[in-house]
Design an enzyme around this catalytic site. Structure first.
Site, short mmCIF file in Angstrom:
data_model
loop_
_atom_site.label_atom_id
_atom_site.label_comp_id
_atom_site.label_asym_id
_atom_site.label_seq_id
_atom_site.Cartn_x
_atom_site.Cartn_y
_atom_site.Cartn_z
N PRO A 1 15.14 38.71 116.15
CA PRO A 1 16.20 38.38 117.11
C PRO A 1 17.59 38.85 116.65
O PRO A 1 18.46 39.10 117.48
CB PRO A 1 16.15 36.85 117.19
N GLU B 1 8.92 30.39 110.99
CA GLU B 1 10.39 30.39 110.96
C GLU B 1 10.95 31.73 110.54
O GLU B 1 12.13 31.85 110.23
CB GLU B 1 10.89 29.30 110.00
N ARG C 1 6.12 55.95 126.73
CA ARG C 1 6.50 56.68 127.94
C ARG C 1 7.30 57.93 127.65
O ARG C 1 7.37 58.85 128.46
CB ARG C 1 7.30 55.77 128.87
N ASP D 1 13.16 57.50 135.26
CA ASP D 1 13.25 56.06 135.05
C ASP D 1 14.70 55.60 134.96
O ASP D 1 15.59 56.35 134.57
CB ASP D 1 12.54 55.66 133.74
#
Length: 249
Positions: A91, A118, A156, A171
């Site tokens: 994160p 964690e 992709r 895209d």
């Protein structure tokens, strides 16, 4: 062929997403190889323990560094390569973008480390991973889902994966703008008709309409993308046209 290795405590999570659609076809065509390695296989105690209590106290458990290091080393030991990237899904990492997907598609091997519990002992980030990547400002249970997202976006970008040579270029975000609207049969559905220009057969008008719609979608939904976008003269004229239409001018 690009080789993708994923280090995860839950290998079965990847069977479904990577066993269907575009990634499945890319694997079958020999354009992409995806392997998942479980760090538990490199925990050599009797119970194959991969986590422990954090030094300094605190809630939860932290993944130990040694099984992760050994797992990564097992998939990178076959050959030396300067076209390899080891990525920690985290994160707190760099935000993942289309530009990043294009960059990663230039490597021969990508190794994704998926944390859990964690998180991981920080020595993995400091001394094993080349970089940390995040798919958004939120926290998930583990790095598996983010790794799937990144693999799908990168795949992709690989030549031949989408079939059409310019498939990925259409895209959203590839050029820096959102994609234009797409339509198919029936031409009229519940009173909503396909724009006439798309049925005209005039490819120049269709191209202009699509570019205008792309600019319009970006202006309405993600105006931040236009701040640094290099508008050419035609784009600037189309944007002014769009703004006048919105203001009723």
């Amino acid at each position: 062929m690009m080789r993708i290795d994923i280090i995860s405590l839950f290998p079965d999570m990847f069977a479904g997403p990577f066993g269907h659609s575009i990634i499945k076809r890319a694997r079958e065509a020999g354009l992409l190889s995806v392997q998942v390695t479980n760090p538990r296989d490199f925990a050599f105690d009797k119970h194959h323990i991969v986590d422990d209590y954090p030094f300094g106290g605190g809630a939860g458990m932290v993944m130990k560094p040694d099984p992760v290091f050994l797992a990564v080393e097992s998939v990178t030991a076959e050959r030396e390569s300067d076209k390899r990237r080891v990525i920690l899904m985290c994160p707190g990492g760099q935000s993942f973008t289309q530009q990043k997907a294009r960059e990663l598609a230039g490597y021969e091997q990508l190794v994704f480390i998926c944390g859990h519990y964690e998180g991981l002992d920080d020595r993995v980030r400091q001394h094993l991973a080349d970089e940390a990547v995040s798919i958004g400002d939120y926290v998930l249970t583990g790095g598996e889902l983010p790794a799937m997202v990144v693999v799908d976006a990168v795949a992709r970008m690989l030549p031949g994966v989408l079939g059409a040579s310019d498939g990925a270029e259409q895209d959203s975000f590839y050029s820096g703008l959102l994609e234009y609207p797409q339509y198919t049969r029936p031409r009229d559905f519940r009173g909503w008709s396909v724009p006439d220009v798309l049925i005209s057969g005039d490819h120049a008008k269709i191209a202009r309409w699509r570019r205008k719609q792309s600019l319009k979608n970006t202006l309405e939904r993600r105006p931040d993308l236009l701040v640094d976008f290099p508008l050419n003269a035609e784009d600037a004229a189309l944007l002014e046209e769009i703004k006048k239409e919105r203001s009723g001018g």
